[in-house]
Write a protein that holds these residues in place. Sequence first.
Motif, PDB file in Angstrom:
ATOM      1  N   GLY A   1     -27.425 -50.188  13.691  1.00  0.00           N
ATOM      2  CA  GLY A   1     -28.739 -49.580  13.815  1.00  0.00           C
ATOM      3  C   GLY A   1     -28.746 -48.474  14.840  1.00  0.00           C
ATOM      4  O   GLY A   1     -27.793 -48.266  15.592  1.00  0.00           O
ATOM      5  N   ILE A   2     -29.861 -47.765  14.863  1.00  0.00           N
ATOM      6  CA  ILE A   2     -30.053 -46.657  15.796  1.00  0.00           C
ATOM      7  C   ILE A   2     -31.103 -47.104  16.808  1.00  0.00           C
ATOM      8  O   ILE A   2     -32.289 -47.212  16.481  1.00  0.00           O
ATOM      9  CB  ILE A   2     -30.512 -45.387  15.047  1.00  0.00           C
ATOM     10  CG1 ILE A   2     -29.468 -45.021  13.970  1.00  0.00           C
ATOM     11  CG2 ILE A   2     -30.755 -44.247  16.023  1.00  0.00           C
ATOM     12  CD1 ILE A   2     -29.961 -44.005  12.971  1.00  0.00           C
ATOM     13  N   PRO A   3     -30.677 -47.390  18.036  1.00  0.00           N
ATOM     14  CA  PRO A   3     -31.600 -47.910  19.048  1.00  0.00           C
ATOM     15  C   PRO A   3     -32.729 -46.931  19.371  1.00  0.00           C
ATOM     16  O   PRO A   3     -32.521 -45.722  19.455  1.00  0.00           O
ATOM     17  CB  PRO A   3     -30.710 -48.132  20.268  1.00  0.00           C
ATOM     18  CG  PRO A   3     -29.323 -48.204  19.727  1.00  0.00           C
ATOM     19  CD  PRO A   3     -29.309 -47.312  18.532  1.00  0.00           C
TER      20      PRO A   3
ATOM     21  N   ALA B   1     -38.035 -53.242  13.637  1.00  0.00           N
ATOM     22  CA  ALA B   1     -38.306 -51.842  13.329  1.00  0.00           C
ATOM     23  C   ALA B   1     -38.754 -51.035  14.540  1.00  0.00           C
ATOM     24  O   ALA B   1     -38.528 -49.826  14.589  1.00  0.00           O
ATOM     25  CB  ALA B   1     -39.338 -51.743  12.207  1.00  0.00           C
ATOM     26  N   ASP B   2     -39.373 -51.669  15.531  1.00  0.00           N
ATOM     27  CA  ASP B   2     -39.784 -50.932  16.726  1.00  0.00           C
ATOM     28  C   ASP B   2     -38.648 -50.763  17.722  1.00  0.00           C
ATOM     29  O   ASP B   2     -38.737 -49.946  18.634  1.00  0.00           O
ATOM     30  CB  ASP B   2     -40.958 -51.639  17.409  1.00  0.00           C
ATOM     31  CG  ASP B   2     -42.204 -51.619  16.545  1.00  0.00           C
ATOM     32  OD1 ASP B   2     -42.377 -50.657  15.771  1.00  0.00           O
ATOM     33  OD2 ASP B   2     -42.998 -52.565  16.634  1.00  0.00           O
ATOM     34  N   LEU B   3     -37.575 -51.537  17.556  1.00  0.00           N
ATOM     35  CA  LEU B   3     -36.428 -51.461  18.468  1.00  0.00           C
ATOM     36  C   LEU B   3     -35.276 -50.651  17.895  1.00  0.00           C
ATOM     37  O   LEU B   3     -34.548 -49.992  18.626  1.00  0.00           O
ATOM     38  CB  LEU B   3     -35.911 -52.871  18.788  1.00  0.00           C
ATOM     39  CG  LEU B   3     -36.877 -53.830  19.455  1.00  0.00           C
ATOM     40  CD1 LEU B   3     -36.244 -55.212  19.571  1.00  0.00           C
ATOM     41  CD2 LEU B   3     -37.282 -53.305  20.821  1.00  0.00           C
ATOM     42  N   LEU B   4     -35.105 -50.736  16.579  1.00  0.00           N
ATOM     43  CA  LEU B   4     -33.947 -50.133  15.921  1.00  0.00           C
ATOM     44  C   LEU B   4     -34.343 -49.514  14.596  1.00  0.00           C
ATOM     45  O   LEU B   4     -35.125 -50.091  13.844  1.00  0.00           O
ATOM     46  CB  LEU B   4     -32.881 -51.201  15.657  1.00  0.00           C
ATOM     47  CG  LEU B   4     -32.283 -51.865  16.883  1.00  0.00           C
ATOM     48  CD1 LEU B   4     -31.754 -53.243  16.539  1.00  0.00           C
ATOM     49  CD2 LEU B   4     -31.184 -50.989  17.453  1.00  0.00           C
TER      50      LEU B   4
ATOM     51  N   TYR C   1     -24.239 -49.456  21.450  1.00  0.00           N
ATOM     52  CA  TYR C   1     -24.789 -48.104  21.323  1.00  0.00           C
ATOM     53  C   TYR C   1     -23.726 -47.171  20.750  1.00  0.00           C
ATOM     54  O   TYR C   1     -22.552 -47.267  21.099  1.00  0.00           O
ATOM     55  CB  TYR C   1     -25.258 -47.584  22.684  1.00  0.00           C
ATOM     56  CG  TYR C   1     -26.548 -48.196  23.142  1.00  0.00           C
ATOM     57  CD1 TYR C   1     -27.770 -47.639  22.767  1.00  0.00           C
ATOM     58  CD2 TYR C   1     -26.564 -49.342  23.930  1.00  0.00           C
ATOM     59  CE1 TYR C   1     -28.965 -48.206  23.167  1.00  0.00           C
ATOM     60  CE2 TYR C   1     -27.750 -49.917  24.347  1.00  0.00           C
ATOM     61  CZ  TYR C   1     -28.952 -49.341  23.958  1.00  0.00           C
ATOM     62  OH  TYR C   1     -30.134 -49.909  24.350  1.00  0.00           O
ATOM     63  N   GLY C   2     -24.154 -46.292  19.853  1.00  0.00           N
ATOM     64  CA  GLY C   2     -23.233 -45.328  19.262  1.00  0.00           C
ATOM     65  C   GLY C   2     -22.573 -45.819  17.985  1.00  0.00           C
ATOM     66  O   GLY C   2     -21.929 -45.052  17.294  1.00  0.00           O
TER      67      GLY C   2
END
Length: 188
Positions: free
Chosen positions: A167-169, A47-50, A161-162
């Motif tokens: 997930g959303i980095p 959760a802290d990364l993505l 990424y993208g």
Amino acid sequence: MDTALRPASGGDLTYRDATPADVDALVALIESAYRGDASRAGWTTEADLLEGQRTDPQGVAAVIESTTSRLLAVERDGELVACCQLEHRDDHAYFGMFAVSPALQGAGLGKEIIAEAERTAHATWGVPEMHMTVISAREDLIAWYERRGYRRTGKMTPFPYGDERFGIPQRDDLQFELLVKELVGPRP
């Protein structure tokens, strides 16, 4: 492959191949282990990364339907408590989509499940190695796998990424490191 329930060595857990009827429960389990506030109850949270999703129904269904993969559903007393993906890739098996219910993390289930996954991959495909990729920033998780016999290779692949399916980095330095373990024992 036998899809019947197979008791684990201690008889506490049962393993079976996931079916399309399991998709929603598997997605919920995987999401709860890695994303959002619910994941913070366990130690595998990302959760802290993505932010965003870890997987989706289409991705889980694709693993279930693949002829080169198995998605093991792990149950205790008829309740889904964990899962993992095994995929036959040439001369090795790939281990992924590993999730244990956050409420049960830290009780030794992960160690038992990964041992069963290794045994299953070796027995099913006769492969000499298990491979996995882990976000390199997850030092605690990598250390856990190292204690299970996996070795860091230093081989990195970029995070997608993208592509919000993964997930959303929340950082711009995410990448995956390849971990490898030799599977011992006689070939089937």
